[in-house]
Design a protein around this motif. Sequence first.
Motif, PDB file in Angstrom:
ATOM      1  N   HIS A   1      -6.625   3.442   6.165  1.00 13.74           N
ATOM      2  CA  HIS A   1      -7.181   2.102   6.389  1.00 13.74           C
ATOM      3  C   HIS A   1      -6.107   1.025   6.234  1.00 13.74           C
ATOM      4  O   HIS A   1      -6.135   0.002   6.933  1.00 13.74           O
ATOM      5  N   HIS A   2      -5.150   1.267   5.336  1.00 16.32           N
ATOM      6  CA  HIS A   2      -4.103   0.273   5.081  1.00 16.32           C
ATOM      7  C   HIS A   2      -2.773   0.651   5.724  1.00 16.32           C
ATOM      8  O   HIS A   2      -1.711   0.145   5.325  1.00 16.32           O
TER       9      HIS A   2
ATOM     10  N   ALA B   1      -4.522  -2.196  -9.049  1.00 20.23           N
ATOM     11  CA  ALA B   1      -3.135  -1.831  -8.735  1.00 20.23           C
ATOM     12  C   ALA B   1      -2.622  -2.681  -7.589  1.00 20.23           C
ATOM     13  O   ALA B   1      -1.459  -3.108  -7.582  1.00 20.23           O
ATOM     14  N   LEU B   2      -3.505  -2.920  -6.623  1.00 18.53           N
ATOM     15  CA  LEU B   2      -3.220  -3.803  -5.488  1.00 18.53           C
ATOM     16  C   LEU B   2      -4.534  -4.453  -5.065  1.00 18.53           C
ATOM     17  O   LEU B   2      -5.591  -3.819  -5.137  1.00 18.53           O
ATOM     18  N   PRO B   3      -4.502  -5.689  -4.589  1.00 17.83           N
ATOM     19  CA  PRO B   3      -5.735  -6.346  -4.136  1.00 17.83           C
ATOM     20  C   PRO B   3      -6.095  -5.915  -2.718  1.00 17.83           C
ATOM     21  O   PRO B   3      -6.229  -6.752  -1.814  1.00 17.83           O
TER      22      PRO B   3
ATOM     23  N   GLU C   1     -15.776  -1.485  -7.177  1.00 20.27           N
ATOM     24  CA  GLU C   1     -15.422  -2.687  -7.933  1.00 20.27           C
ATOM     25  C   GLU C   1     -16.620  -3.260  -8.678  1.00 20.27           C
ATOM     26  O   GLU C   1     -16.488  -3.727  -9.817  1.00 20.27           O
ATOM     27  N   PHE C   2     -17.808  -3.209  -8.076  1.00 20.68           N
ATOM     28  CA  PHE C   2     -18.957  -3.849  -8.729  1.00 20.68           C
ATOM     29  C   PHE C   2     -19.420  -3.059  -9.954  1.00 20.68           C
ATOM     30  O   PHE C   2     -20.048  -3.610 -10.856  1.00 20.68           O
ATOM     31  N   LEU C   3     -19.106  -1.766 -10.036  1.00 22.33           N
ATOM     32  CA  LEU C   3     -19.501  -0.969 -11.194  1.00 22.33           C
ATOM     33  C   LEU C   3     -18.537  -1.138 -12.368  1.00 22.33           C
ATOM     34  O   LEU C   3     -18.898  -0.856 -13.515  1.00 22.33           O
ATOM     35  N   PHE C   4     -17.313  -1.573 -12.093  1.00 24.64           N
ATOM     36  CA  PHE C   4     -16.310  -1.686 -13.150  1.00 24.64           C
ATOM     37  C   PHE C   4     -15.792  -3.116 -13.292  1.00 24.64           C
ATOM     38  O   PHE C   4     -14.678  -3.344 -13.774  1.00 24.64           O
ATOM     39  N   ALA C   5     -16.614  -4.073 -12.893  1.00 21.52           N
ATOM     40  CA  ALA C   5     -16.213  -5.482 -12.978  1.00 21.52           C
ATOM     41  C   ALA C   5     -15.963  -5.907 -14.424  1.00 21.52           C
ATOM     42  O   ALA C   5     -15.006  -6.645 -14.706  1.00 21.52           O
ATOM     43  N   ASP C   6     -16.801  -5.453 -15.360  1.00 28.90           N
ATOM     44  CA  ASP C   6     -16.621  -5.830 -16.762  1.00 28.90           C
ATOM     45  C   ASP C   6     -15.301  -5.291 -17.307  1.00 28.90           C
ATOM     46  O   ASP C   6     -14.583  -5.997 -18.026  1.00 28.90           O
TER      47      ASP C   6
ATOM     48  N   ALA D   1       0.825  -1.209   0.000  1.00 35.08           N
ATOM     49  CA  ALA D   1       0.000   0.000   0.000  1.00 35.08           C
ATOM     50  C   ALA D   1       0.858   1.258   0.000  1.00 35.08           C
ATOM     51  O   ALA D   1       0.488   2.279  -0.603  1.00 35.08           O
ATOM     52  N   ARG D   2       2.011   1.192   0.641  1.00 34.34           N
ATOM     53  CA  ARG D   2       2.905   2.349   0.704  1.00 34.34           C
ATOM     54  C   ARG D   2       3.391   2.759  -0.696  1.00 34.34           C
ATOM     55  O   ARG D   2       3.633   3.952  -0.957  1.00 34.34           O
ATOM     56  N   ASP D   3       3.515   1.786  -1.605  1.00 36.59           N
ATOM     57  CA  ASP D   3       3.997   2.086  -2.959  1.00 36.59           C
ATOM     58  C   ASP D   3       3.041   2.991  -3.733  1.00 36.59           C
ATOM     59  O   ASP D   3       3.461   3.680  -4.670  1.00 36.59           O
ATOM     60  N   ILE D   4       1.758   2.983  -3.361  1.00 36.44           N
ATOM     61  CA  ILE D   4       0.760   3.790  -4.068  1.00 36.44           C
ATOM     62  C   ILE D   4       1.111   5.271  -3.999  1.00 36.44           C
ATOM     63  O   ILE D   4       0.832   6.033  -4.928  1.00 36.44           O
TER      64      ILE D   4
END
Length: 298
Positions: A209-210, A258-260, A243-248, A185-188
Amino acid sequence: MRAPRRFLPSVSLLAAFEAAARTGSITEAAAELSLTQSAVSRQIKALEDQLGFELFVRAKQKIRLTFGGQVYAREIRAGLERISSASLNLLANPSGGTLTLAVPPTFGARWLTRRLPRFVEAHPDVMLNLLSRPTRFDFREDVIDAAIHFGEAAWEGAEVLPLRAETVIPICAPALARRFGFATARDIRRAPLLHLTSRPDAWERWLSHHGVDDRGVHGMLFDQFATLYEAAAAGLGVALLPEFLFADELREGRVIRALPLPMQSEGFYHLCWPRERADHPVLALFRDWLVAEMARTP
C-alpha cells in the motif's frame, strides 16, 4: 408436535451418559456426579433401554462409545450446555432482560467494556453477559444472542449490521523507534515485524500500500492483539494495530506510531444476530446504544 416420551430422557440420565462419554470412564463419571459407579451404570443402562440402542461397547470393565453413541454424546453435550446457560441467565436476571454477546477478545477488553458503564447506567435492568469468541461460530450451537465480528458481512442464518471500518498503523516502543530512526515506509523493513496469525498478510498489504517491496516478510507470530501489543511495547518489533483500539496506550506514550502511515483494513466490524432473535427487546436496546457509541468514536 410434542415428541414421544421415549425421545425425552430425563436430565439425570443424560448427564450420566455425557459424563461417561466425555471421560471414557464410569468411575470418573461417578466421581464427577457424586454418585456411585453402580448408580451411573444403572442410569446409562436405563437410557439405552429407553432409546432402544446401545451407546457403549463394554469389555473387561472398560467402555467405548459406539459410533451412534459418539454422535449422540456430541448432540447431548450441546443441549446440556444450553440448559445450563439458560439456568444461569435466569438466575442472574429473573425478569428475563438478559443479553449474551460474543465479542473479539481485544475489542471487548479495550473498547467495549470501557464504555459499558454508560449502557448500564441507561438500562440498569438489563443483564449483559460477554463471552470471548476470536473466530466466527454457529449461532445454532452456541447460546449467544448476538455477536460483534470483524471480517466479511456474510454469516449464515444471521442478520448483520455494519458498525465501522478499521485503520491499522505501525506501532512500536519509543526506544525501538529511536534505534531504527524510521523516516519512510521503506525503513520499516529494517526492523523486526510482528504478525497476527489471523491476519498473516497484513504487513505485505501495508508495505504494498505504501509502495515498498513486500516479498520475504518474516517475524514473530501472535494469536491475539493483546499479546501482539505487549510484544511491541516490550521492544520486540513493530506491530500493525487498530488505532482506535489502542488510542489510550498511544496517548500514554508506552508505544508510539513508528510512522504516521495508516492503512484501512479489508474487513469491517459488524453486529450479527440470529434472524429469530431480531425482535428481542434487549437486543434492540443494545443495538441502538452500540451504533450511537460507534458514532462517538473517531
